[in-house]
Design an enzyme around this catalytic site. Structure first.
Site, PDB file in Angstrom:
ATOM      1  N   GLU A   1       0.687   6.889  -6.943  1.00 18.11           N
ATOM      2  CA  GLU A   1       1.983   6.289  -6.618  1.00 18.11           C
ATOM      3  C   GLU A   1       1.900   4.786  -6.875  1.00 18.11           C
ATOM      4  O   GLU A   1       2.864   4.155  -7.303  1.00 18.11           O
ATOM      5  CB  GLU A   1       2.311   6.541  -5.141  1.00 18.11           C
ATOM      6  CG  GLU A   1       3.609   5.857  -4.724  1.00 18.11           C
ATOM      7  CD  GLU A   1       3.800   5.773  -3.216  1.00 18.11           C
ATOM      8  OE1 GLU A   1       4.032   6.801  -2.586  1.00 18.11           O
ATOM      9  OE2 GLU A   1       3.742   4.647  -2.676  1.00 18.11           O
TER      10      GLU A   1
ATOM     11  N   ARG B   1      10.054   9.243  -5.200  1.00 16.42           N
ATOM     12  CA  ARG B   1       9.227   8.116  -5.685  1.00 16.42           C
ATOM     13  C   ARG B   1       9.491   7.860  -7.172  1.00 16.42           C
ATOM     14  O   ARG B   1       8.564   7.593  -7.942  1.00 16.42           O
ATOM     15  CB  ARG B   1       7.731   8.396  -5.471  1.00 16.42           C
ATOM     16  CG  ARG B   1       7.313   8.564  -4.020  1.00 16.42           C
ATOM     17  CD  ARG B   1       7.515   7.277  -3.224  1.00 16.42           C
ATOM     18  NE  ARG B   1       6.890   7.328  -1.918  1.00 16.42           N
ATOM     19  CZ  ARG B   1       7.459   7.823  -0.815  1.00 16.42           C
ATOM     20  NH1 ARG B   1       8.674   8.326  -0.845  1.00 16.42           N
ATOM     21  NH2 ARG B   1       6.811   7.802   0.328  1.00 16.42           N
TER      22      ARG B   1
ATOM     23  N   SER C   1       0.294   4.990   0.628  1.00 20.83           N
ATOM     24  CA  SER C   1      -0.171   6.200  -0.068  1.00 20.83           C
ATOM     25  C   SER C   1      -0.617   5.816  -1.476  1.00 20.83           C
ATOM     26  O   SER C   1       0.153   5.220  -2.220  1.00 20.83           O
ATOM     27  CB  SER C   1       0.964   7.214  -0.202  1.00 20.83           C
ATOM     28  OG  SER C   1       1.476   7.562   1.062  1.00 20.83           O
TER      29      SER C   1
HETATM   30  P1  FAD Z   1       5.375  -4.690  -5.495  1.00 20.27           P
HETATM   31  O1  FAD Z   1       4.151  -3.983  -5.049  1.00 20.27           O
HETATM   32  O2  FAD Z   1       5.299  -6.151  -5.677  1.00 20.27           O
HETATM   33  O3  FAD Z   1       5.904  -4.017  -6.831  1.00 20.27           O
HETATM   34  C1  FAD Z   1       6.004  -2.614  -6.935  1.00 20.27           C
HETATM   35  C2  FAD Z   1       6.615  -2.256  -8.310  1.00 20.27           C
HETATM   36  O4  FAD Z   1       7.967  -2.677  -8.361  1.00 20.27           O
HETATM   37  C3  FAD Z   1       5.932  -2.948  -9.483  1.00 20.27           C
HETATM   38  O5  FAD Z   1       5.975  -2.080 -10.580  1.00 20.27           O
HETATM   39  C4  FAD Z   1       6.787  -4.173  -9.734  1.00 20.27           C
HETATM   40  O6  FAD Z   1       6.720  -4.620 -11.067  1.00 20.27           O
HETATM   41  C5  FAD Z   1       8.169  -3.635  -9.406  1.00 20.27           C
HETATM   42  N1  FAD Z   1       9.074  -4.653  -8.852  1.00 20.27           N
HETATM   43  C6  FAD Z   1       8.916  -5.328  -7.679  1.00 20.27           C
HETATM   44  N2  FAD Z   1       9.970  -6.139  -7.462  1.00 20.27           N
HETATM   45  C7  FAD Z   1      10.809  -5.958  -8.515  1.00 20.27           C
HETATM   46  C8  FAD Z   1      12.075  -6.512  -8.866  1.00 20.27           C
HETATM   47  N3  FAD Z   1      12.701  -7.416  -8.097  1.00 20.27           N
HETATM   48  N4  FAD Z   1      12.634  -6.116 -10.034  1.00 20.27           N
HETATM   49  C9  FAD Z   1      12.038  -5.205 -10.826  1.00 20.27           C
HETATM   50  N5  FAD Z   1      10.847  -4.653 -10.544  1.00 20.27           N
HETATM   51  C10 FAD Z   1      10.241  -5.018  -9.402  1.00 20.27           C
HETATM   52  N6  FAD Z   1       6.310   3.122   0.249  1.00 20.27           N
HETATM   53  C11 FAD Z   1       7.180   4.097   0.580  1.00 20.27           C
HETATM   54  O7  FAD Z   1       8.011   4.506  -0.250  1.00 20.27           O
HETATM   55  N7  FAD Z   1       7.161   4.658   1.824  1.00 20.27           N
HETATM   56  C12 FAD Z   1       6.307   4.263   2.776  1.00 20.27           C
HETATM   57  O8  FAD Z   1       6.333   4.789   3.888  1.00 20.27           O
HETATM   58  C13 FAD Z   1       5.381   3.235   2.454  1.00 20.27           C
HETATM   59  N8  FAD Z   1       4.463   2.820   3.362  1.00 20.27           N
HETATM   60  C14 FAD Z   1       3.575   1.846   3.045  1.00 20.27           C
HETATM   61  C15 FAD Z   1       2.662   1.437   4.023  1.00 20.27           C
HETATM   62  C16 FAD Z   1       1.740   0.421   3.733  1.00 20.27           C
HETATM   63  C17 FAD Z   1       0.765  -0.018   4.787  1.00 20.27           C
HETATM   64  C18 FAD Z   1       1.755  -0.183   2.449  1.00 20.27           C
HETATM   65  C19 FAD Z   1       0.795  -1.294   2.156  1.00 20.27           C
HETATM   66  C20 FAD Z   1       2.655   0.236   1.483  1.00 20.27           C
HETATM   67  C21 FAD Z   1       3.570   1.259   1.766  1.00 20.27           C
HETATM   68  N9  FAD Z   1       4.493   1.726   0.823  1.00 20.27           N
HETATM   69  C22 FAD Z   1       5.412   2.681   1.161  1.00 20.27           C
HETATM   70  C23 FAD Z   1       4.495   1.170  -0.545  1.00 20.27           C
HETATM   71  C24 FAD Z   1       5.303  -0.133  -0.671  1.00 20.27           C
HETATM   72  O9  FAD Z   1       5.563  -0.691   0.588  1.00 20.27           O
HETATM   73  C25 FAD Z   1       6.643   0.089  -1.382  1.00 20.27           C
HETATM   74  O10 FAD Z   1       6.442   0.665  -2.645  1.00 20.27           O
HETATM   75  C26 FAD Z   1       7.421  -1.209  -1.544  1.00 20.27           C
HETATM   76  O11 FAD Z   1       8.723  -0.946  -2.019  1.00 20.27           O
HETATM   77  C27 FAD Z   1       6.751  -2.187  -2.510  1.00 20.27           C
HETATM   78  O12 FAD Z   1       7.449  -3.408  -2.425  1.00 20.27           O
HETATM   79  P2  FAD Z   1       6.813  -4.747  -2.990  1.00 20.27           P
HETATM   80  O13 FAD Z   1       7.858  -5.795  -2.900  1.00 20.27           O
HETATM   81  O14 FAD Z   1       5.538  -5.025  -2.315  1.00 20.27           O
HETATM   82  O15 FAD Z   1       6.593  -4.343  -4.516  1.00 20.27           O
HETATM   83  N1  EPU Z   2      -2.263  15.243   6.257  1.00 17.02           N
HETATM   84  C1  EPU Z   2      -3.558  15.673   6.460  1.00 17.02           C
HETATM   85  N2  EPU Z   2      -4.552  14.739   6.443  1.00 17.02           N
HETATM   86  C2  EPU Z   2      -4.315  13.425   6.232  1.00 17.02           C
HETATM   87  C3  EPU Z   2      -2.996  12.986   6.012  1.00 17.02           C
HETATM   88  C4  EPU Z   2      -1.973  13.926   6.030  1.00 17.02           C
HETATM   89  O1  EPU Z   2      -3.826  16.846   6.650  1.00 17.02           O
HETATM   90  O2  EPU Z   2      -5.277  12.644   6.230  1.00 17.02           O
HETATM   91  C5  EPU Z   2      -1.188  16.253   6.273  1.00 17.02           C
HETATM   92  C6  EPU Z   2      -0.709  16.630   7.654  1.00 17.02           C
HETATM   93  O3  EPU Z   2      -0.642  18.038   7.683  1.00 17.02           O
HETATM   94  C7  EPU Z   2       0.704  16.126   7.755  1.00 17.02           C
HETATM   95  C8  EPU Z   2       1.135  16.012   6.301  1.00 17.02           C
HETATM   96  O4  EPU Z   2      -0.067  15.785   5.564  1.00 17.02           O
HETATM   97  O5  EPU Z   2       1.502  17.020   8.445  1.00 17.02           O
HETATM   98  C9  EPU Z   2       2.076  14.856   6.055  1.00 17.02           C
HETATM   99  O6  EPU Z   2       1.491  13.665   6.558  1.00 17.02           O
HETATM  100  P1  EPU Z   2       2.360  12.369   6.895  1.00 17.02           P
HETATM  101  O7  EPU Z   2       3.539  12.740   7.727  1.00 17.02           O
HETATM  102  O8  EPU Z   2       1.437  11.317   7.399  1.00 17.02           O
HETATM  103  O9  EPU Z   2       2.958  11.952   5.488  1.00 17.02           O
HETATM  104  P2  EPU Z   2       2.344  11.902   4.032  1.00 17.02           P
HETATM  105  O10 EPU Z   2       2.878  13.048   3.251  1.00 17.02           O
HETATM  106  O11 EPU Z   2       0.878  11.722   4.062  1.00 17.02           O
HETATM  107  C10 EPU Z   2       4.411  10.596   3.143  1.00 17.02           C
HETATM  108  C11 EPU Z   2       4.674   9.385   2.300  1.00 17.02           C
HETATM  109  C12 EPU Z   2       4.504   8.129   3.119  1.00 17.02           C
HETATM  110  C13 EPU Z   2       5.499   8.170   4.273  1.00 17.02           C
HETATM  111  C14 EPU Z   2       5.230   9.414   5.113  1.00 17.02           C
HETATM  112  C15 EPU Z   2       6.253   9.602   6.211  1.00 17.02           C
HETATM  113  C16 EPU Z   2       4.154   9.964   0.006  1.00 17.02           C
HETATM  114  C17 EPU Z   2       3.220   9.806  -1.134  1.00 17.02           C
HETATM  115  N3  EPU Z   2       3.796   9.374   1.150  1.00 17.02           N
HETATM  116  O12 EPU Z   2       3.041  10.557   3.507  1.00 17.02           O
HETATM  117  O13 EPU Z   2       4.803   7.006   2.303  1.00 17.02           O
HETATM  118  O14 EPU Z   2       5.396   7.029   5.085  1.00 17.02           O
HETATM  119  O15 EPU Z   2       5.292  10.583   4.269  1.00 17.02           O
HETATM  120  O16 EPU Z   2       7.434  10.042   5.636  1.00 17.02           O
HETATM  121  O17 EPU Z   2       5.187  10.617  -0.149  1.00 17.02           O
HETATM  122  C18 EPU Z   2       3.831   5.460   0.800  1.00 17.02           C
HETATM  123  O18 EPU Z   2       4.602   5.929  -0.043  1.00 17.02           O
HETATM  124  O19 EPU Z   2       3.070   4.504   0.560  1.00 17.02           O
HETATM  125  C19 EPU Z   2       3.835   6.029   2.138  1.00 17.02           C
HETATM  126  C20 EPU Z   2       3.026   5.623   3.109  1.00 17.02           C
END
Ligand code: FAD
Ligand code: EPU
Length: 337
Positions: free
Chosen positions: A333, A165, A237
């Site tokens: 994050e 991240r 997250s």
């Molecule tokens: P924004 O939220 O619009 O911006 C994020 C940051 O990037 C800001 O600082 C912004 O200034 C900068 N930025 C955006 N576009 C540009 C650009 N073109 N040039 C320079 N800077 C820029 N993230 C994960 O890593 N893994 C996950 O599994 C994951 N799951 C998610 C699930 C849900 C339901 C949600 C709502 C979010 C999740 N995220 C996850 C977080 C998010 O999807 C990512 O961080 C994604 O890359 C954000 O993209 P965005 O276009 O919405 O960026």
């Molecule tokens: N867990 C709990 N309780 C909860 C949630 C998670 O106990 O309410 C524990 C479980 O033991 C599980 C472990 O956490 O085994 C990991 O959970 P999960 O696989 O759901 O993943 P996470 O660590 O909670 C991370 C990323 C997610 C990504 C998933 C899958 C970060 C900060 N988050 O979540 O990314 O989708 O792994 O790889 O690293 C995001 O960045 O926005 C995001 C959703």
């Protein structure tokens, strides 16, 4: 083309659904217009903020400056050999459209990152990751423009300083660039990453290990755990999973011998923040209109008309409590503005 709007609500521009206003919002659909626009940077209301899908951002007040939304489209194969293809993708493409396109074309690499919201331009910023894969595994080049002088840049993967991240765009170049396109290198030969949790078994339960089955299984897992922003505002997250040193971890094990953890290096382990937050008793709890999701404690949600400050207040309470209970400091994050 440029579309410039003043005093506009950002409610539909962020997945938390926070209703604040921006003094100016400029949607830019090609790089040339963006460069022209930035060459007049002195005239723009400050500060500047680049926005994609708004799925990793929390607005805590009205934004008095200029928000730039690069809606630059396009997916183009720019090089190909026996083993790989190089795909150049505009910053304004939706991330999951890219993953879908790759899966349909039998290009391997991004399938585990299915169904992550947001735009391609943001994917290098925090080096998005899920299910054992990170964007950096397929990124070759990041192209963009410096805000201060509208000069173009091209960074190799190494120059991006990717980590968990993390990237240069969150460190010394934080809020200093607009990413305009990203070049991904994808494999034409089958290559899978299936060592995260039980995803291999989950995919096998649907049939053979194919790109399509991986994508569908990951979408199903995500839908079963994570709230859809249209139904309940959130930004995925809220915190990063903390990386702690062995000493702190030993201490944690004394009270919680079964604490889940992943090795990082000889001195560090990563602990799931969701587990810490759940163990501390926060799962499903609310504080006013802000809440901790009932299925995924790492996700903070907007139960209705929460303000950014309502969400931040809850986040800060959780940070204080996790520090008191486990001596571990959670870091957001989400980008708090
Ligand atoms: P924004 O939220 O619009 O911006 C994020 C940051 O990037 C800001 O600082 C912004 O200034 C900068 N930025 C955006 N576009 C540009 C650009 N073109 N040039 C320079 N800077 C820029 N993230 C994960 O890593 N893994 C996950 O599994 C994951 N799951 C998610 C699930 C849900 C339901 C949600 C709502 C979010 C999740 N995220 C996850 C977080 C998010 O999807 C990512 O961080 C994604 O890359 C954000 O993209 P965005 O276009 O919405 O960026
Ligand atoms: N867990 C709990 N309780 C909860 C949630 C998670 O106990 O309410 C524990 C479980 O033991 C599980 C472990 O956490 O085994 C990991 O959970 P999960 O696989 O759901 O993943 P996470 O660590 O909670 C991370 C990323 C997610 C990504 C998933 C899958 C970060 C900060 N988050 O979540 O990314 O989708 O792994 O790889 O690293 C995001 O960045 O926005 C995001 C959703």
């Amino acid at each position: 083309m440029l579309n410039i709007q003043q005093n506009i609500s950002l409610k539909t521009f962020n997945t938390f659904g926070i209703d604040v206003k921006a003094a100016q919002l400029t949607i830019c659909s090609n790089k040339e217009d963006l460069v022209d626009y930035l060459s007049d940077i002195k005239k723009l209301p400050k500060p500047l903020l680049i926005l994609g899908g708004g799925s990793n951002i929390l607005f805590t007040k009205n934004f008095e400056g200029t928000i730039i939304y690069p809606r630059i489209k396009g997916m183009e194969v720019i090089k190909e050999d026996e083993a790989s293809i190089w795909l150049k993708v505009g910053a304004g493409e939706e991330w999951d459209d890219l993953v879908d396109y790759c899966v349909r074309n039998d290009w391997y690499g991004l399938e585990n990152l299915s169904y992550i919201p947001g735009n391609v331009g943001a994917s290098p910023v925090q080096n998005i990751g899920a299910y054992g894969v990170e964007a950096q595994d397929c990124i070759e080049i990041v192209n963009g423009v410096m805000l201060e002088n509208a000069g173009s840049f091209t960074f190799t993967k190494d120059q991006c300083q990717f980590g968990y991240r993390q990237s240069i765009f969150k460190k010394e170049l934080k809020a200093k660039t607009v990413i305009t396109s990203v070049i991904f290198k994808l494999s034409k030969q089958p290559a899978f990453t299936l060592n995260y949790g039980h995803i291999k078994e989950a995919i096998e339960a649907t049939g053979d290990i194919t790109l399509k089955n991986i994508r569908n299984t990951i979408i199903d897992i995500r839908k079963s755990k994570l709230p859809e922003p249209e139904e309940m505002g959130n930004a995925g997250s809220f915190f990063k999973n903390p990386v702690i040193d062995q000493e702190v971890f030993k201490h944690l094990l004394e009270d919680h011998p079964n604490a889940p953890h992943y090795p990082v290096d000889a001195d560090h382990v990563k602990v799931p923040a969701g587990w810490l937050i759940e163990t501390a008793g926060w799962k499903g709890k609310t504080l006013g209109p802000a809440g901790v999701h009932h299925q995924q404690a790492l996700v903070l949600v907007n139960h209705g008309e929460a303000s950014g400050l309502d969400i931040l207040k809850l986040a800060n309470r959780i940070i204080v409590d996790i520090r008191a209970q486990f001596d571990i400091t959670l870091e957001p994050e989400v980008n708090v503005i």
